[in-house]
Design a protein around this motif. Structure first.
Motif, short mmCIF file in Angstrom:
data_model
loop_
_atom_site.label_atom_id
_atom_site.label_comp_id
_atom_site.label_asym_id
_atom_site.label_seq_id
_atom_site.Cartn_x
_atom_site.Cartn_y
_atom_site.Cartn_z
N ASP A 61 0.82 -1.21 0.00
CA ASP A 61 0.00 0.00 0.00
C ASP A 61 0.86 1.26 0.00
O ASP A 61 0.54 2.22 -0.69
N CYS A 67 4.76 9.87 1.96
CA CYS A 67 4.00 9.81 3.21
C CYS A 67 4.48 10.92 4.13
O CYS A 67 5.64 11.29 4.11
N LEU A 80 0.55 9.46 7.06
CA LEU A 80 -0.53 9.92 6.20
C LEU A 80 -0.05 9.72 4.78
O LEU A 80 0.84 10.43 4.31
N ASN A 82 -0.38 9.46 0.64
CA ASN A 82 -1.10 10.00 -0.50
C ASN A 82 -1.64 8.85 -1.34
O ASN A 82 -0.90 7.99 -1.77
N GLU A 83 -2.95 8.84 -1.57
CA GLU A 83 -3.59 7.78 -2.34
C GLU A 83 -4.00 8.29 -3.72
O GLU A 83 -4.80 7.68 -4.39
N LYS A 87 -6.58 12.66 -2.13
CA LYS A 87 -7.01 11.52 -1.33
C LYS A 87 -5.85 11.05 -0.47
O LYS A 87 -4.79 10.71 -0.97
N GLU A 88 -6.05 11.08 0.84
CA GLU A 88 -5.02 10.66 1.79
C GLU A 88 -5.60 9.63 2.73
O GLU A 88 -6.80 9.62 3.01
N CYS A 89 -4.73 8.75 3.22
CA CYS A 89 -5.17 7.67 4.10
C CYS A 89 -4.15 7.53 5.23
O CYS A 89 -2.95 7.50 4.98
N GLU A 90 -4.66 7.45 6.47
CA GLU A 90 -3.77 7.22 7.61
C GLU A 90 -3.46 5.73 7.70
O GLU A 90 -4.35 4.90 7.60
N LYS A 91 -2.18 5.42 7.89
CA LYS A 91 -1.75 4.03 8.01
C LYS A 91 -0.87 3.91 9.24
O LYS A 91 -0.06 4.78 9.53
#
Length: 104
Positions: A61, A67, A80, A82-83, A87-91
Motif C-alpha cells: 500500500d 508519506c 498519512l 497520498n492515495e 485523497k489521503e489515508c492514515e496508516k
C-alpha cells in the motif's frame, strides 16, 4: 607444543594491554563509542516531514509512496499516505517492515 601455547598467551596479554591503552586515549579525548540511534528514534526526528517509504512486506500500500509521518515510537509509526489526487489515508506501520526511508 607447550611453547606455542605460552607464546600465544603472551601475545594475548600484549594485545590486551594495547587495546586498553587505546580505549583510554579515546576516552580521554572524548571520542568514546557513541550510542547508535535506532530506527524509531530516527523516525521520531522526522515527525511532520514528508518522506518516501519502502516496505519489506508485499502488501504494497505504501511501497514507494510519499508519506507524511504523523507520530512514531520505537516499534510503530503513524503515517498519512497520498492515495492519489486529493485523497489521503492514515496508516499504522510497523518499523520492522520498513526497508528504506528517503527524505524529501
Amino acid at each position: 607444543m607447550e611453547y606455542f601455547g605460552f607464546f600465544s598467551f603472551m601475545m594475548v596479554l600484549f594485545l590486551m594491554g594495547k587495546v586498553s591503552r587505546l580505549e583510554r586515549i579515546l576516552r580521554d579525548n572524548g571520542l568514546g563509542a557513541k550510542r547508535i540511534a535506532g530506527l524509531g528514534e530516527q523516525v521520531r526526528k522526522q515527525v511532520g516531514q514528508t518522506v518516501e517509504l519502502t516496505l519489506e512486506t508485499s502488501d504494497g500500500d505504501i511501497m514507494g509512496k510519499q508519506c507524511r509521518i504523523l507520530d512514531a515510537d520505537e516499534d510503530w509509526a503513524l503515517v498519512l499516505a497520498n492515495e492519489g489526487t486529493k485523497k489521503e489515508c492514515e496508516k499504522l506501520i510497523r518499523l520492522d517492515s520498513v526497508k528504506q526511508i528517503k527524505m524529501r
